[in-house]
Design a protein around this motif. Structure first.
Motif, PDB file in Angstrom:
ATOM      1  N   ALA A  41       0.813  -1.278  -0.107  1.00 51.31           N
ATOM      2  CA  ALA A  41       0.093   0.013  -0.117  1.00 51.31           C
ATOM      3  C   ALA A  41       0.752   1.381  -0.022  1.00 51.31           C
ATOM      4  CB  ALA A  41      -0.978  -0.111   1.475  1.00 51.31           C
ATOM      5  N   ASN A  42       1.894   1.077   0.386  1.00 52.79           N
ATOM      6  CA  ASN A  42       2.870   2.189   0.484  1.00 52.79           C
ATOM      7  C   ASN A  42       3.317   2.903  -0.981  1.00 52.79           C
ATOM      8  OD1 ASN A  42       2.884   2.346   3.188  1.00 52.79           O
ATOM      9  ND2 ASN A  42       4.647   0.976   3.277  1.00 52.79           N
ATOM     10  N   ILE A  43       3.288   1.924  -1.940  1.00 54.74           N
ATOM     11  CA  ILE A  43       3.409   2.169  -3.248  1.00 54.74           C
ATOM     12  C   ILE A  43       2.276   3.378  -3.647  1.00 54.74           C
ATOM     13  CG2 ILE A  43       3.025   1.637  -5.742  1.00 54.74           C
ATOM     14  CD1 ILE A  43       3.684  -1.356  -4.788  1.00 54.74           C
ATOM     15  N   ILE A  44       1.196   3.446  -3.277  1.00 57.41           N
ATOM     16  CA  ILE A  44       0.261   4.571  -3.452  1.00 57.41           C
ATOM     17  C   ILE A  44       0.742   5.511  -2.849  1.00 57.41           C
ATOM     18  CG2 ILE A  44      -2.167   5.084  -3.481  1.00 57.41           C
ATOM     19  CD1 ILE A  44      -1.444   2.774  -5.490  1.00 57.41           C
ATOM     20  N   THR A  45       1.165   5.643  -1.689  1.00 59.89           N
ATOM     21  CA  THR A  45       1.582   6.720  -0.617  1.00 59.89           C
ATOM     22  C   THR A  45       2.743   7.379  -1.532  1.00 59.89           C
ATOM     23  OG1 THR A  45       0.974   5.535   1.160  1.00 59.89           O
ATOM     24  CG2 THR A  45       2.562   7.725   1.260  1.00 59.89           C
ATOM     25  N   VAL A  46       3.916   6.686  -2.204  1.00 56.41           N
ATOM     26  CA  VAL A  46       4.769   7.109  -2.765  1.00 56.41           C
ATOM     27  C   VAL A  46       4.542   7.980  -4.261  1.00 56.41           C
ATOM     28  CG1 VAL A  46       7.153   6.865  -3.774  1.00 56.41           C
ATOM     29  CG2 VAL A  46       6.613   5.683  -1.647  1.00 56.41           C
ATOM     30  N   ILE A  47       3.413   7.346  -4.832  1.00 57.30           N
ATOM     31  CA  ILE A  47       2.984   7.757  -5.915  1.00 57.30           C
ATOM     32  C   ILE A  47       2.172   9.248  -5.617  1.00 57.30           C
ATOM     33  CG2 ILE A  47       0.904   7.441  -7.850  1.00 57.30           C
ATOM     34  CD1 ILE A  47       1.766   4.437  -7.866  1.00 57.30           C
ATOM     35  N   SER A  48       1.598   9.063  -4.699  1.00 53.86           N
ATOM     36  CA  SER A  48       0.695  10.305  -4.196  1.00 53.86           C
ATOM     37  C   SER A  48       1.919  11.353  -3.861  1.00 53.86           C
ATOM     38  CB  SER A  48      -0.087   9.959  -3.101  1.00 53.86           C
ATOM     39  OG  SER A  48      -0.906  11.086  -2.301  1.00 53.86           O
ATOM     40  N   LEU A  49       2.797  11.197  -3.326  1.00 52.85           N
ATOM     41  CA  LEU A  49       3.851  12.089  -2.733  1.00 52.85           C
ATOM     42  C   LEU A  49       4.355  12.702  -4.193  1.00 52.85           C
ATOM     43  CD1 LEU A  49       6.069  10.633  -0.003  1.00 52.85           C
ATOM     44  CD2 LEU A  49       5.019  12.962   0.151  1.00 52.85           C
ATOM     45  N   TYR A  50       4.665  12.177  -5.260  1.00 49.74           N
ATOM     46  CA  TYR A  50       5.295  12.757  -6.309  1.00 49.74           C
ATOM     47  C   TYR A  50       4.123  13.371  -7.450  1.00 49.74           C
ATOM     48  CZ  TYR A  50       9.903  11.377  -5.174  1.00 49.74           C
ATOM     49  OH  TYR A  50      10.907  11.521  -4.289  1.00 49.74           O
ATOM     50  N   THR A  51       2.730  12.784  -7.218  1.00 45.72           N
ATOM     51  CA  THR A  51       1.676  13.466  -8.282  1.00 45.72           C
ATOM     52  C   THR A  51       0.637  14.381  -7.410  1.00 45.72           C
ATOM     53  OG1 THR A  51       0.273  11.518  -7.918  1.00 45.72           O
ATOM     54  CG2 THR A  51       1.828  11.588  -9.487  1.00 45.72           C
ATOM     55  N   LEU A  52       0.721  14.503  -6.113  1.00 46.62           N
ATOM     56  CA  LEU A  52      -0.346  15.388  -5.359  1.00 46.62           C
ATOM     57  C   LEU A  52       0.554  16.291  -4.423  1.00 46.62           C
ATOM     58  CD1 LEU A  52      -3.079  12.698  -4.532  1.00 46.62           C
ATOM     59  CD2 LEU A  52      -3.193  14.657  -6.222  1.00 46.62           C
ATOM     60  N   SER A  53      -0.186  17.398  -3.862  1.00 42.26           N
ATOM     61  CA  SER A  53       0.362  18.084  -2.632  1.00 42.26           C
ATOM     62  C   SER A  53       0.538  17.198  -1.592  1.00 42.26           C
ATOM     63  CB  SER A  53      -0.695  19.400  -2.447  1.00 42.26           C
ATOM     64  OG  SER A  53      -1.957  18.729  -1.785  1.00 42.26           O
ATOM     65  N   TYR A  54       1.205  17.840  -0.496  1.00 43.98           N
ATOM     66  CA  TYR A  54       1.530  16.848   0.803  1.00 43.98           C
ATOM     67  C   TYR A  54       0.428  16.632   1.446  1.00 43.98           C
ATOM     68  CZ  TYR A  54       6.569  17.727  -0.354  1.00 43.98           C
ATOM     69  OH  TYR A  54       7.515  17.659  -0.839  1.00 43.98           O
ATOM     70  N   LYS A  55      -0.624  17.779   1.320  1.00 39.30           N
ATOM     71  CA  LYS A  55      -2.119  17.912   2.069  1.00 39.30           C
ATOM     72  C   LYS A  55      -2.804  16.645   1.598  1.00 39.30           C
ATOM     73  CE  LYS A  55      -6.094  20.297   2.693  1.00 39.30           C
ATOM     74  NZ  LYS A  55      -6.427  22.038   2.352  1.00 39.30           N
ATOM     75  N   ASP A  56      -2.790  16.621   0.178  1.00 38.59           N
ATOM     76  CA  ASP A  56      -3.648  15.424  -0.275  1.00 38.59           C
ATOM     77  C   ASP A  56      -3.016  14.139  -0.047  1.00 38.59           C
ATOM     78  OD1 ASP A  56      -5.315  17.511  -1.605  1.00 38.59           O
ATOM     79  OD2 ASP A  56      -4.312  17.372  -3.316  1.00 38.59           O
ATOM     80  N   THR A  57      -1.571  14.087  -0.112  1.00 36.74           N
ATOM     81  CA  THR A  57      -1.178  12.782   0.195  1.00 36.74           C
ATOM     82  C   THR A  57      -1.509  12.234   1.695  1.00 36.74           C
ATOM     83  OG1 THR A  57       0.604  13.205  -1.126  1.00 36.74           O
ATOM     84  CG2 THR A  57       1.365  11.434   0.291  1.00 36.74           C
ATOM     85  N   ALA A  58      -1.577  13.258   2.706  1.00 38.37           N
ATOM     86  CA  ALA A  58      -1.763  13.042   4.003  1.00 38.37           C
ATOM     87  C   ALA A  58      -3.272  12.556   3.996  1.00 38.37           C
ATOM     88  CB  ALA A  58      -1.794  14.095   4.905  1.00 38.37           C
ATOM     89  N   VAL A  59      -4.296  13.085   3.202  1.00 37.47           N
ATOM     90  CA  VAL A  59      -5.474  12.510   3.292  1.00 37.47           C
ATOM     91  C   VAL A  59      -5.692  11.070   2.766  1.00 37.47           C
ATOM     92  CG1 VAL A  59      -7.751  12.859   2.004  1.00 37.47           C
ATOM     93  CG2 VAL A  59      -6.556  14.918   2.886  1.00 37.47           C
ATOM     94  N   VAL A  60      -4.899  10.736   1.567  1.00 37.84           N
ATOM     95  CA  VAL A  60      -4.748   9.563   1.081  1.00 37.84           C
ATOM     96  C   VAL A  60      -4.314   8.540   2.078  1.00 37.84           C
ATOM     97  CG1 VAL A  60      -3.700   8.019  -0.783  1.00 37.84           C
ATOM     98  CG2 VAL A  60      -4.506  10.468  -1.356  1.00 37.84           C
ATOM     99  N   LEU A  61      -3.286   8.887   2.645  1.00 39.67           N
ATOM    100  CA  LEU A  61      -2.579   7.925   3.645  1.00 39.67           C
ATOM    101  C   LEU A  61      -3.561   7.710   5.035  1.00 39.67           C
ATOM    102  CD1 LEU A  61       0.048   6.586   4.524  1.00 39.67           C
ATOM    103  CD2 LEU A  61       0.930   8.575   5.547  1.00 39.67           C
ATOM    104  N   PHE A  62      -4.115   8.617   5.564  1.00 33.87           N
ATOM    105  CA  PHE A  62      -4.883   8.575   6.714  1.00 33.87           C
ATOM    106  C   PHE A  62      -6.221   7.919   6.319  1.00 33.87           C
ATOM    107  CE2 PHE A  62      -1.837  11.857   8.132  1.00 33.87           C
ATOM    108  CZ  PHE A  62      -1.117  11.109   9.122  1.00 33.87           C
ATOM    109  N   VAL A  63      -6.771   8.166   5.268  1.00 35.70           N
ATOM    110  CA  VAL A  63      -8.139   7.573   5.167  1.00 35.70           C
ATOM    111  C   VAL A  63      -7.826   6.009   4.662  1.00 35.70           C
ATOM    112  CG1 VAL A  63      -9.964   7.491   3.385  1.00 35.70           C
ATOM    113  CG2 VAL A  63      -9.238   9.632   4.262  1.00 35.70           C
ATOM    114  N   ARG A  64      -7.043   5.617   3.950  1.00 33.39           N
ATOM    115  CA  ARG A  64      -6.357   4.561   3.652  1.00 33.39           C
ATOM    116  C   ARG A  64      -6.241   3.502   5.142  1.00 33.39           C
ATOM    117  NH1 ARG A  64      -1.438   1.858   4.420  1.00 33.39           N
ATOM    118  NH2 ARG A  64      -0.250   3.593   3.507  1.00 33.39           N
ATOM    119  N   ILE A  65      -5.431   4.030   5.944  1.00 33.82           N
ATOM    120  CA  ILE A  65      -5.195   3.622   7.245  1.00 33.82           C
ATOM    121  C   ILE A  65      -6.377   3.289   8.077  1.00 33.82           C
ATOM    122  CG2 ILE A  65      -4.336   3.674   9.760  1.00 33.82           C
ATOM    123  CD1 ILE A  65      -1.881   5.120   8.130  1.00 33.82           C
ATOM    124  N   LEU A  66      -7.420   4.325   8.057  1.00 29.55           N
ATOM    125  CA  LEU A  66      -8.729   4.315   8.906  1.00 29.55           C
ATOM    126  C   LEU A  66      -9.531   3.319   8.033  1.00 29.55           C
ATOM    127  CD1 LEU A  66      -9.186   8.028   9.634  1.00 29.55           C
ATOM    128  CD2 LEU A  66      -8.715   6.123  11.120  1.00 29.55           C
TER     129      LEU A  66
END
Length: 172
Positions: A41-66
């Motif tokens: 699942a961290n593949i998606i976090t890294v992709i998000s870091l390089y394609t979205l803002s840090y704020k949007d990446t945090a949303v992806v990360l925390f919603v995925r975890i929850l």
């Protein structure tokens, strides 16, 4: 990126991360340390870091975890996941900002994997009230380097292709 497209993209990343999390749960991991995972699942976090803002990446990360904890986890899994995610996320942002030209996406992924384990071990040491669990760190670091390289290679491939698609879409 327009707001609707951004929300759809974020939603797709979250869904992909959940699918990877479920698939990863089906794979037996022959690691020495209990609870070790491959980190698909961290593949998606890294992709998000390089394609979205840090704020949007945090949303992806925390919603995925929850959502992953809601689908089949426990409070302890939530604590370990959040501890690891916070350390990993912050370390990757620092690596990207401080070493832009010196660290590749693979290096950022490895840094994130190592600090994910550090975060989880800190949570574990707080739960059991001893620093003895930190003895797992060398073994977990070796595993993190291997999984971080895999996650980084996969993320690099995906980000390169996403950038190509994005350039083609802008041409029309």
């Amino acid at each position: 990126m327009k707001d609707t497209k951004r929300l759809v993209y974020i939603s797709l990343l979250i869904a992909e991360a959940l699918v990877l999390h479920i698939i990863e749960g089906m794979i037996p991991v022959p690691f020495i340390t209990p609870g070790a995972r491959l980190g698909f699942a961290n593949i998606i976090t890294v992709i998000s870091l390089y394609t979205l803002s840090y704020k949007d990446t945090a949303v992806v990360l925390f919603v995925r975890i929850l959502l992953s904890v809601m689908f089949g986890g426990s409070i302890s899994r939530l604590m370990y996941s959040l501890g690891g995610a916070v350390f990993s996320f912050i370390s990757m942002i620092i690596a990207i900002n401080l070493f832009k030209d010196k660290v590749s996406i693979i290096g950022v992924s490895v840094i994130g994997a190592v600090f994910h384990n550090v975060g989880q071990l800190i949570v574990a040491s707080l739960i059991v009230e001893t620093l003895g669990v930190m003895l797992y760190l060398p073994v977990m670091t070796i595993a993190a380097i291997g999984t971080g390289i895999f996650v980084g290679l996969t993320s690099n491939f995906a980000v390169n292709h996403l950038n190509k698609i994005n350039k083609k879409l802008k041409m029309y």
